[in-house]
Design an enzyme around this catalytic site. Structure first.
Site, PDB file in Angstrom:
ATOM      1  N   GLY A 208     -10.916  28.838  81.518  1.00 18.16           N
ATOM      2  CA  GLY A 208     -11.502  30.105  81.076  1.00 18.16           C
ATOM      3  C   GLY A 208     -10.738  30.778  79.955  1.00 18.16           C
ATOM      4  CG  ASP A 331      -7.730  26.727  71.119  1.00 18.29           C
ATOM      5  OD1 ASP A 331      -7.381  27.132  72.240  1.00 18.29           O
ATOM      6  OD2 ASP A 331      -8.704  25.957  70.956  1.00 18.29           O
ATOM      7  CE  LYS A 358      -6.989  21.973  72.344  1.00 20.54           C
ATOM      8  NZ  LYS A 358      -7.408  23.384  72.492  1.00 20.54           N
ATOM      9  CG  ASN A 418      -9.116  18.125  73.987  1.00 19.26           C
ATOM     10  OD1 ASN A 418      -9.388  18.328  75.166  1.00 19.26           O
ATOM     11  ND2 ASN A 418      -9.197  19.078  73.085  1.00 19.26           N
ATOM     12  CD1 TRP A 419     -11.264  16.674  77.418  1.00 19.33           C
ATOM     13  CD2 TRP A 419     -11.105  14.874  78.727  1.00 19.33           C
ATOM     14  NE1 TRP A 419     -12.469  16.006  77.372  1.00 19.33           N
ATOM     15  CE2 TRP A 419     -12.397  14.901  78.176  1.00 19.33           C
ATOM     16  CE3 TRP A 419     -10.779  13.829  79.592  1.00 19.33           C
ATOM     17  CZ2 TRP A 419     -13.355  13.927  78.447  1.00 19.33           C
ATOM     18  CZ3 TRP A 419     -11.727  12.844  79.863  1.00 19.33           C
ATOM     19  CH2 TRP A 419     -13.014  12.908  79.289  1.00 19.33           C
TER      20      TRP A 419
END
Ligand code: CA
Length: 683
Positions: A208, A331, A358, A418-419
């Site tokens: 979130g 970010d 990242k 990323n993931w």
């Protein structure tokens, strides 16, 4: 002992003996058939035989290395489909790593629907739908209706639900044993990560980050579902008592009013538990809003955003922290996979934790103390000039701040990694990283930013003519000037791999050994094996295999799923080695949280998604100036026919299982008949 009973006659004894022996035998047999249970010892030894795949990263070290070698570099070209299973109607990418235990494959798909299959045939054993209120929850999901996986413990399947619940299901039947509430979507939280188990506790974090949330992770008793502890990753209201000494320490690193916008630092992917060190490692996301100026935080570190934290499993007490990006403005969620290994560095065996961040740096830390060992760029980096070898702090490029100017930064919000899981092969000593080789983004602060309760608050604008999605959704009053570009460090994208690459990285020397085109972006991932293999799923639907030492391409199969891909796993059944993966999106509804456009750059790293009117190229997807193709598995491709398919055709998501000489046909596209699940107003 039994005074009211006559002693049995000799004749009776003779008759009964074989009978009781038979009963005893069948009781033993029944015990033998009782499902094996996953306990702490099983988890500590997970992945050692390669037979099962019982935890997200295959073993406690989260290496995604398998000791199996039946499928190997000499025969992997014979790989074919054994069976497939339709996982559901879709509605997002398939980001889950399936688990295999007791001859059953367990996994989770869109809207947190969990299923169990007979691993020999793909036949469904049970299926469980948490019945999420999709209409209500959809606007709180930043980056796709996804879940990355499950945990197994004792006889339970532990399933996170995207709406903030945690469920324990009976592994044999799929019936709910307990339910816990981790967080509420009304408070802008969702759950996408896979839980892990540490000392009988389920550890889970919340997503979130682009919403006004205060990030946290928590532990729940695996037997009862009762919450054992909760660790906030950022401090709350400083006029109230601190929850713990970690919050007291973090508080001065924030502006006094920053907590009013949540703070961010959600926990949405990486988590590992070292049972020997008895430490849980978790990574935290970015602070919110993105630019430090909008957090009134210029020059402040903002602990513990963009950090790796080590906590004790009994209490959740913080043992050490390492912040990758103090005062992050780009970010740079630090939530990527944390792989544990024992490496010989400068003649010393070091117990390390490794992360391909990242932010483009490959970090190696001492996992017992948190001491910084090394970090070098594995992709092109412009935000920093390097990491100070003494302090472990980044040497931030002052021109990377975008308080006034629009600045193009590498990597962008999608990240250099990323993931999508990487894997570490102890035989080659290499880590195989799905890398976005040319990730970059034009950052421009939203000068008209106003905080929006309950909405996305990124605080940046996405180019001229485009509303400030982090702000009120209006177009910026003044068009941002052309983006500045900055000098870079690290390996640049090479011819043919601008769309992403698989990079084989030596974590000891911090150098690339080889790279092959394909990978990065969002989706897919790797597993590596004792058969000298790296098996990679590429986001466009391909399954490929390379030799682990040299990167020779040995296999390429287009699975036909064409997007929304998850990572591969491998395991052994009846002496045969299998490879399974999930993929396909089905119809993906466009969603529009806050009326300001989908958040393409949030915790799921949708920074790679093209934004209409944005002059930044789709990161890692296309050269600058070209019309970028939407990445698979994002809202951007909603209902579009995948490449190579006719208009209106699509492939519903599937779980595919491969074996040597498998002969089953690969998926073929069909015309869509089902409406997008999330648009089902009946729920
Ligand atoms: Ca984020």
């Amino acid at each position: 002992m039994f005074p009211n009973r006559k002693p049995l006659s000799c004749a009776s004894r003779t008759l009964l003996f074989p009978l009781s022996l038979g009963l005893l035998l069948s009781a033993w047999l029944a015990i033998g058939q009782q499902p094996k249970r996953v306990d702490d010892a099983t988890l500590k030894n997970a992945g050692k035989s390669g037979e099962d795949w019982i935890t997200y990263g295959s073993n406690a070290q989260e290496t995604r290395y398998s000791p199996l070698n039946e499928i190997n570099a000499s025969n992997v070209s014979r790989l074919g489909l054994a069976w497939s299973y339709d996982v559901g109607a879709g509605g997002g990418g398939q980001e889950a790593t399936p688990l295999v235990w007791n001859g059953t494959l367990f996994s989770i798909t869109n809207w947190s629907v969990v299923f169990a299959l007979d691993v020999r045939t793909g036949k469904e054993r049970w299926r469980w739908d948490p019945e999420v209120n999709r209409t209500a929850v959809q606007p709180k999901i930043c980056c796709g209706v996804v879940n990355r996986g499950l945990a197994l413990y004792q006889n339970l399947v532990i399933a996170p639900v995207i709406d903030g619940r945690l469920e324990a299901l009976d592994a044999a039947t799929g019936k709910v044993v307990w339910e816990a509430r981790v967080a509420y979507p009304q408070e802008d939280y969702t759950i996408t990560m896979a839980p892990r188990i540490a000392k009988g506790k389920v550890i889970i974090g919340v997503s979130g980050g682009e919403y006004p949330v205060r990030g946290f992770f928590a532990a729940f008793d695996a037997a009862t579902g009762h919450q054992a502890w909760k660790f906030y990753t950022v401090p709350g209201d400083p006029t109230k008592p601190f929850e713990n000494s970690a919050m007291r320490k973090a508080s001065p690193t924030w502006a006094p009013d920053a907590w009013k916008m949540g703070g961010g630092a959600p926990v949405w992917d990486g988590l590992s538990y070292d049972p020997d060190a008895d430490l849980i490692y978790i990574g935290t996301g970015n602070a919110g809003p993105w630019p430090e100026k909008l957090r009134h935080s210029n020059g402040k570190d903002n602990l513990y955003a963009a950090s790796i934290l080590a906590v004790q499993p009994e209490t959740g007490e913080l043992r050490w922290h390492y912040q990758t990006v103090p005062g992050d403005s780009w970010d740079f969620d630090t939530v990527q996979q944390m792989t544990l290994a024992d490496l010989n560095i400068n003649g010393r065996t070091r117990k390390v934790l490794m992360q391909a961040n990242k932010d483009g740096f490959y970090y190696v830390l001492d996992r017992l103390t948190g001491q910084f060992i090394s970090a070098e760029p594995f992709a092109e980096v412009t935000w920093a000039k390097g990491i100070d070898p003494k302090t472990g702090r980044p040497m931030v490029n002052p021109d990377a701040m975008y308080d006034k100017d629009t600045v193009r930064i590498s990597p962008g919000p999608g990240g250099a990694h990323n993931w999508s899981p990487m894997s570490y092969n102890p035989n080659t000593g290499l880590v195989y990283i799905p890398t976005s080789t040319s990730s970059n983004f034009s950052y421009a602060i939203d000068q008209d930013f106003t905080y929006k309760p309950g909405g996305q608050n990124m605080g940046i604008v996405f180019g001229f003519g485009r509303g400030g999605r982090g702000g009120a959704g209006a177009a910026p009053a003044t068009p941002p000037p052309p983006a500045k570009t900055l000098p870079s460090i690290g390996p640049k994208a090479q011819e043919g791999d601008r769309g992403g690459a698989l990079i084989a990285w030596d974590p000891v020397t911090q150098k690339e050994r080889w790279r092959r085109p394909g990978g990065g972006s969002i989706g897919g991932g790797t597993v590596t094996t004792a058969g000298n293999l790296v098996i990679q799923v590429i986001p466009d639907g391909r399954l490929v295999a390379y030799s682990a030492d040299k990167g020779e391409k040995l296999l390429e199969i287009q699975t036909g799923l064409r997007g929304g891909m998850g990572p591969p796993i491998t395991y052994l059944v009846d002496g045969k080695q299998y490879i399974s993966l999930m993929g396909g999106t089905g119809p993906v509804p466009r969603f529009n949280p806050g009326g300001a456009g989908g958040n393409d750059a949030g915790r799921g790293g949708r920074g790679n998604a093209p934004v209409p009117g944005n002059n930044a190229p789709a990161v890692g997807n296309a050269p600058a100036g070209a019309a970028p193709a939407p990445p698979p598995g994002t809202g951007a491709e909603a209902n579009a026919a995948p490449p190579g398919f006719g208009a209106g055709q699509q492939v519903l998501p599937k779980l595919l299982t491969f074996v040597l000489d498998g002969k089953a046909p690969l998926p073929t596209p069909t015309a869509p008949a089902t409406p997008p699940a999330a648009n089902d107003a009946a729920r």
